[in-house]
Scaffold this active site. Structure first.
Site, PDB file in Angstrom:
ATOM      1  N   LYS A  63      35.783  69.644  52.682  1.00  0.00           N
ATOM      2  CA  LYS A  63      36.989  68.929  52.225  1.00  0.00           C
ATOM      3  C   LYS A  63      37.051  68.745  50.708  1.00  0.00           C
ATOM      4  O   LYS A  63      38.129  68.686  50.139  1.00  0.00           O
ATOM      5  CB  LYS A  63      37.076  67.571  52.905  1.00  0.00           C
ATOM      6  CG  LYS A  63      37.337  67.685  54.386  1.00  0.00           C
ATOM      7  CD  LYS A  63      37.485  66.333  55.010  1.00  0.00           C
ATOM      8  CE  LYS A  63      37.464  66.494  56.519  1.00  0.00           C
ATOM      9  NZ  LYS A  63      37.707  65.259  57.215  1.00  0.00           N
ATOM     10  N   ASN A  84      42.247  67.372  53.490  1.00  0.00           N
ATOM     11  CA  ASN A  84      42.001  67.856  54.865  1.00  0.00           C
ATOM     12  C   ASN A  84      43.179  68.676  55.394  1.00  0.00           C
ATOM     13  O   ASN A  84      43.104  69.209  56.505  1.00  0.00           O
ATOM     14  CB  ASN A  84      41.705  66.685  55.815  1.00  0.00           C
ATOM     15  CG  ASN A  84      42.969  65.981  56.276  1.00  0.00           C
ATOM     16  OD1 ASN A  84      43.886  65.785  55.489  1.00  0.00           O
ATOM     17  ND2 ASN A  84      43.026  65.630  57.533  1.00  0.00           N
ATOM     18  N   ASP A  99      43.532  61.932  56.808  1.00  0.00           N
ATOM     19  CA  ASP A  99      42.456  61.299  57.576  1.00  0.00           C
ATOM     20  C   ASP A  99      42.516  59.770  57.551  1.00  0.00           C
ATOM     21  O   ASP A  99      42.340  59.113  58.576  1.00  0.00           O
ATOM     22  CB  ASP A  99      41.077  61.700  57.009  1.00  0.00           C
ATOM     23  CG  ASP A  99      40.675  63.099  57.444  1.00  0.00           C
ATOM     24  OD1 ASP A  99      41.103  63.538  58.517  1.00  0.00           O
ATOM     25  OD2 ASP A  99      39.922  63.743  56.693  1.00  0.00           O
ATOM     26  N   TYR A 207      34.274  62.617  67.458  1.00  0.00           N
ATOM     27  CA  TYR A 207      34.997  62.459  68.719  1.00  0.00           C
ATOM     28  C   TYR A 207      34.461  63.423  69.765  1.00  0.00           C
ATOM     29  O   TYR A 207      33.729  64.360  69.451  1.00  0.00           O
ATOM     30  CB  TYR A 207      36.500  62.681  68.515  1.00  0.00           C
ATOM     31  CG  TYR A 207      36.850  64.063  68.010  1.00  0.00           C
ATOM     32  CD1 TYR A 207      36.915  64.313  66.650  1.00  0.00           C
ATOM     33  CD2 TYR A 207      37.104  65.118  68.888  1.00  0.00           C
ATOM     34  CE1 TYR A 207      37.217  65.570  66.173  1.00  0.00           C
ATOM     35  CE2 TYR A 207      37.419  66.382  68.422  1.00  0.00           C
ATOM     36  CZ  TYR A 207      37.478  66.597  67.058  1.00  0.00           C
ATOM     37  OH  TYR A 207      37.781  67.849  66.596  1.00  0.00           O
TER      38      TYR A 207
END
Ligand code: NDP
Length: 262
Positions: A63, A84, A99, A207
């Site tokens: 990033k 991002n 983000d 996640y």
């Protein structure tokens, strides 16, 4: 047909293709979204244009490299130096950061006045600056010193594992990649136990799995969230940029939420 992609290393775990392709397919937008495993971040710009992409997302660890690759950076990305989302605007590479707002969306039900961020990479920078914007008190803990320099003016305290002493936090956030592809804690276990014993809420940027960090928070009865809601929030904002306002945000959100059930 427009082509979009996510760049990362690793990238195989990414749910972004499923999320964006659900939107494109179900809202009849002529585009397709794929994954690109990029090891060398300095090749990002070249690869983007060689593939004639209309836009892209960028994930760990590229990033900051994405920020450098842009011809122009807009909005919150300018504040944090982290990109991002990339858009091809008539051959110019435009960078954004979706983000941080995605994360604020994920924790909106929690009352947070002070936060401990574990990690000091791109995600940590974006979140720290976004919290500071809302006058939330920020502390940062990282395993090494180098990246902490950025937080000197934003955070009230910055520590490495060697000089850290926990205090009370409303929220502790794991922004490290510890637990992404391994079973590591983001800091030594004993230290994490003390942090969690002094925290009301825990959130992980990772996640798709319950990380050791979240497992420990769960065992201690602390309310927690994984990165899926953050992913959803950043994805909706990125897709709105990709589709240049031609789709309604509520429709994008609905399709992305549905893709989480797949
Ligand atoms: P960066 O590479 O920029 O930074 C990583 C940070 O984690 C560094 O501070 C590094 O410390 C630290 N770190 C890495 N491995 C370990 C470890 N084993 N133990 C302790 N610390 C470690 O990464 P990003 O900020 O871009 O991403 C971080 C995580 O957030 C990734 O897992 C990514 O998948 C996730 N993410 C999720 C999003 C979502 O939508 N849910 C959005 C963005 C990111 P050091 O400085 O010492 O190297």
């Amino acid at each position: 047909m427009e082509l979009f992609a996510i760049f990362g290393d690793p990238v195989a775990h990414s749910r972004s293709p499923l999320m964006h392709n659900s939107v494109f397919k179900n809202l009849l937008y002529k585009a397709c979204y794929t994954k690109i495993h990029l090891k060398d971040g300095s090749k990002l710009r070249e690869t983007f244009f060689n593939l004639a992409l209309s836009g892209a997302n960028v994930t760990v660890p590229h990033k900051e490299e994405a920020y450098k690759a842009c011809d122009e950076v807009r909005g919150f990305a300018k504040t944090v130096g982290v990109v991002n989302t990339l858009i091809n605007e008539d051959g110019r590479l435009i960078g954004y950061n979706t983000d941080a707002d995605g994360f604020m969306y994920a924790i909106k039900a929690w009352h947070v006045e002070n936060v401990l961020i574990i990690g000091a990479g791109g995600t940590a920078k974006a979140l720290a600056s976004r919290f500071a914007q809302d006058n939330i008190n920020v502390s940062v803990l990282n395993r090494s010193q180098e990246k902490l320099h950025y937080f000197k003016d934003i955070a009230s305290t910055c520590h490495t594992w060697e000089n850290f002493k926990a205090s009370k936090y409303d929220l502790v956030v794991n922004t490290t990649s510890a637990g992404l592809q391994d079973e590591e804690f983001p800091c030594p276990r004993e230290m994490l136990e003390t942090i969690l014993d002094n925290s009301s809420f825990a959130a992980d940027a990772i996640y798709g799995k319950l990380t050791p960090f979240l497992k420990l928070a769960c065992a201690k009865g602390i309310s927690y969230k994984d990165g899926a809601n953050m992913l959803l929030g950043q994805g909706v904002l990125a897709n709105a940029l990709f589709t240049k306002g031609n789709l309604k945000t509520e429709d994008i959100l609905l399709q992305m939420q549905k893709s989480f059930e797949l």
